[in-house]
Design an enzyme around this catalytic site. Structure first.
Site, PDB file in Angstrom:
ATOM      1  CE1 TYR A 125      -4.329  -1.522   0.519  1.00  0.00           C
ATOM      2  CE2 TYR A 125      -2.838  -3.293   1.145  1.00  0.00           C
ATOM      3  CZ  TYR A 125      -4.085  -2.858   0.747  1.00  0.00           C
ATOM      4  OH  TYR A 125      -5.095  -3.773   0.565  1.00  0.00           O
ATOM      5  CE1 TYR A 161      -2.108  -7.244   2.297  1.00  0.00           C
ATOM      6  CE2 TYR A 161      -3.254  -6.773   0.251  1.00  0.00           C
ATOM      7  CZ  TYR A 161      -3.210  -6.765   1.639  1.00  0.00           C
ATOM      8  OH  TYR A 161      -4.278  -6.286   2.338  1.00  0.00           O
ATOM      9  NE  ARG A 182      -6.439 -10.197   3.694  1.00  0.00           N
ATOM     10  CZ  ARG A 182      -7.525  -9.427   3.624  1.00  0.00           C
ATOM     11  NH1 ARG A 182      -7.395  -8.126   3.727  1.00  0.00           N
ATOM     12  NH2 ARG A 182      -8.718  -9.946   3.435  1.00  0.00           N
ATOM     13  CG  HIS A 185      -8.185  -7.335  -0.994  1.00  0.00           C
ATOM     14  ND1 HIS A 185      -7.188  -8.197  -0.596  1.00  0.00           N
ATOM     15  CD2 HIS A 185      -8.021  -6.223  -0.240  1.00  0.00           C
ATOM     16  CE1 HIS A 185      -6.469  -7.633   0.355  1.00  0.00           C
ATOM     17  NE2 HIS A 185      -6.941  -6.428   0.596  1.00  0.00           N
ATOM     18  CG  HIS A 187      -9.272  -2.421   1.408  1.00  0.00           C
ATOM     19  ND1 HIS A 187      -9.499  -2.974   2.643  1.00  0.00           N
ATOM     20  CD2 HIS A 187      -8.088  -2.909   0.991  1.00  0.00           C
ATOM     21  CE1 HIS A 187      -8.481  -3.758   2.970  1.00  0.00           C
ATOM     22  NE2 HIS A 187      -7.603  -3.738   1.971  1.00  0.00           N
TER      23      HIS A 187
HETATM   24 FE   LIG Z   1      -5.918  -5.026   1.807  1.00  0.00          FE
END
Ligand SMILES: [Fe+2]
Length: 295
Positions: A125, A161, A182, A185, A187
């Site tokens: 991120y 990730y 994970r 996706h 958010h």
């Molecule tokens: Fe996430």
């Protein structure tokens, strides 16, 4: 306390195990800083965070399913015009996202702020990067739905990730033979006035970790089929370089109220692998977990 005592009786906990548990929890506490919350990570990988979500949002009726907020929400995002490429500075396969917000009867809701955020092509991120304060947001924005409840934007196809594995929680993941991944996706936080704020993710169908999300966040209804396209234009009529991807997803929100969430204050600045080598991912292990929160 009764549950804890029952566990000690049932497992006939040894002194050695008790000491290990005390040490594990102590190390978990020591790993926490102003920008990292190892206890929330522990709650996440134990499925407790999703279970809290499940018991609090169990009556969804026709509303879109919820998931946890996660540590990378940084508060209200900057309002951005529809169609903007929110990942213009990022490498990766291009994706067009088209979406709509409605009430439970399918009536479009106009003027609704929708925050979106996702990881880059390397699985990080923007807020994880050391220069985030100077460089600013990428793969992160706020859109306001139009009179037909719609919003759309350009970005890149996110990838799966790993959670940070350089602390006691990562150690537990490795020692229990689980992977730390994970599935890919995006958010979304949909905050329609007169409705419950909707905190959710949309997952990319076909991701190799879709059935074994390390934090148990996947729900079938939240998996979107993302089409690979070769059209010369994207749905807003602007030129596209083939191939590109198309994500289409609609959100249905439930009447009610409530405040939009605040960031968890857990911006993780030093995840495992950032600037180093990404963690070795063990063979995928299916996790026999269902968040049975509703009675
Ligand atoms: Fe996430």
């Amino acid at each position: 306390m009764k549950s804890l005592h029952d566990h000690v009786r049932k497992s006939v906990l040894t002194f050695e195990e008790w000491e290990y548990a005390i040490d594990f929890l102590t190390r978990t506490g020591h790993k926490c800083t102003d920008i990292r919350q190892e206890f929330i990570l522990l709650s996440d990988v134990l499925g407790v965070s999703m279970l809290v979500d499940a018991v609090n949002f169990c009556e969804r009726a026709a509303a879109t399913e919820t998931t946890v907020l996660g540590p990378f929400y940084v508060g209200e995002h900057k309002v951005t015009p529809h169609g903007t490429d929110i990942s213009a500075s990022l490498e990766g396969e291009r994706m067009f996202v088209q979406s709509r917000v409605t009430d439970l009867n399918g009536k479009p809701l106009a003027g609704v702020p929708v925050d979106v955020w996702h990881a880059d092509d390397d699985g990080f991120y923007d807020s994880q990067k050391p220069n985030y304060d100077e460089v600013g947001a990428s793969a992160r924005a706020r859109f306001i739905t139009d009179s037909d409840g719609r919003f759309f934007f350009r970005t890149i196809l996110p990838c799966s990730y790993p959670i940070p594995t350089d602390g006691p929680v990562g150690e537990m993941i490795v020692q229990t033979g689980r992977h730390p991944m994970r599935p890919a996706h995006v958010h979304f936080l949909v905050n329609a006035p007169g409705h419950e704020p909707l905190i959710t993710h949309v997952f990319i169908d076909g991701d190799k970790y879709i059935d074994s999300d390390v934090v148990f966040g996947v729900k079938d209804e939240l998996i979107a089929k993302v089409e690979k396209r070769s059209d010369a234009t994207m749905p807003d009529g602007k030129k596209a370089e083939a191939p590109w991807h198309l994500m289409t997803y609609e959100f249905r929100v439930k009447p009610g109220g409530g405040l939009a969430p605040k960031p968890l204050g857990t911006k993780v600045a030093e995840p495992a692998g950032f600037g180093n080598v990404r963690p070795v991912v063990p063979a995928q292990t299916a996790l026999p977990f269902v968040a049975e929160g509703c009675r």
